[in-house]
Design a protein around this motif. Sequence first.
Motif, PDB file in Angstrom:
ATOM      1  N   ASN A  30       0.851  -1.190   0.000  1.00  0.00           N
ATOM      2  CA  ASN A  30       0.000   0.000   0.000  1.00  0.00           C
ATOM      3  C   ASN A  30       0.887   1.240   0.000  1.00  0.00           C
ATOM      4  O   ASN A  30       2.113   1.144   0.172  1.00  0.00           O
ATOM      5  N   ALA A  34       3.020  -0.620   3.972  1.00  0.00           N
ATOM      6  CA  ALA A  34       2.590  -1.920   4.482  1.00  0.00           C
ATOM      7  C   ALA A  34       2.673  -2.950   3.355  1.00  0.00           C
ATOM      8  O   ALA A  34       2.650  -2.605   2.167  1.00  0.00           O
ATOM      9  N   ASN A  50       3.469  -4.031   8.805  1.00  0.00           N
ATOM     10  CA  ASN A  50       2.887  -2.697   8.893  1.00  0.00           C
ATOM     11  C   ASN A  50       3.777  -1.688   8.171  1.00  0.00           C
ATOM     12  O   ASN A  50       4.805  -2.039   7.582  1.00  0.00           O
ATOM     13  N   GLU A  51       3.393  -0.423   8.216  1.00  0.00           N
ATOM     14  CA  GLU A  51       4.120   0.613   7.473  1.00  0.00           C
ATOM     15  C   GLU A  51       5.526   0.837   7.989  1.00  0.00           C
ATOM     16  O   GLU A  51       6.354   1.458   7.312  1.00  0.00           O
ATOM     17  N   LEU A 145      -5.080  -5.579   0.764  1.00  0.00           N
ATOM     18  CA  LEU A 145      -4.404  -4.722   1.731  1.00  0.00           C
ATOM     19  C   LEU A 145      -4.972  -3.321   1.552  1.00  0.00           C
ATOM     20  O   LEU A 145      -4.954  -2.774   0.444  1.00  0.00           O
ATOM     21  N   GLY A 149      -3.509  -0.347   5.927  1.00  0.00           N
ATOM     22  CA  GLY A 149      -2.688  -1.502   6.254  1.00  0.00           C
ATOM     23  C   GLY A 149      -3.463  -2.683   6.783  1.00  0.00           C
ATOM     24  O   GLY A 149      -2.870  -3.676   7.207  1.00  0.00           O
TER      25      GLY A 149
END
Length: 317
Positions: A30, A34, A50-51, A145, A149
Amino acid sequence: MGHSAAVWDCRAATEITKDWNGIDQIVLRNPRGALARVSLHGAQVTSWRNEHGEELLFTSSKAIFKAPKAIRGGIPICFPQFGTCGSLELHGFARNRMWFIDDNPPPLPANDSIGKSFVDLLLKSSEEDMKCWPHSFEFRLRVSLTTDGDLNLISRVRNINGKPFSFSFAYHTYLLVSDISEIRIEGLETLDYLDNLLQKERFTEQGDAITFESEVDRVYLSSPNIIAVLDHERKRTFVMRKEGLPDVAVWNPWDKKAKSMVDMGDEEYKQMLCVDGAVFEKPVILKPGEEWTGRLQLSVVASSFCSERLGLDRDGL
């Protein structure tokens, strides 16, 4: 990739790569960084980050990434049998089959694609499967996604047989946790459960939350559609929202069983917890031409969100 490639934002990406065994995997990204990886072996999500690049799913350091062995970790798809509730191999055969990318799946509602990078996968009954489970089916899985996230999985099972069939199912979700002794689950209190360590004897949950001090292998029945898994050390909470999945399985092998498992490190039980959206007590029955849908959404929030704010008594998705 055709319809499987997200076009809503050029920064989002859907990419096909190969794992170290040469099996195709799909990488979903994304715009915030993420990431999720989905293997064609079992249509299994093997990673969700996660990011900040932090892994959120547990995978054993001893996991075997080679068919026909199931991968110990991620999110195995248990179909058409969950656990040992039928005559098939443990958790059914779908997690051990090679799936295919479905470039032109039947449409889903618009909110299942807009704002998401996603891939659609397909499993059809084979001659080999028909020998042990003589029913014709199409199983479609979308993994997506979101911009936040969140990880979404949508399963659609269609009966293309000439007669009805039934099945049980689970998203066998291995969450990565800091220390199992510091974890609590909210949303399952007061529910009846079947204890697999005691020949599926039925009990009622007495605690105000579920905590862990020894091996646990239970299926909670008729559960709410939102469950929270609180990790105090990491100050974060996994939030599981689900539809079409009335039951929730909770499993941790603890030390003795972990040491007996060839694809699990002796101490790794401390960093994992399985919390599975499932259909167990009352199997799905599909008549010819009918389709069942089961949805799971996983998100992570700061643990300052309490269960009241998550609305554990409300509907899920």
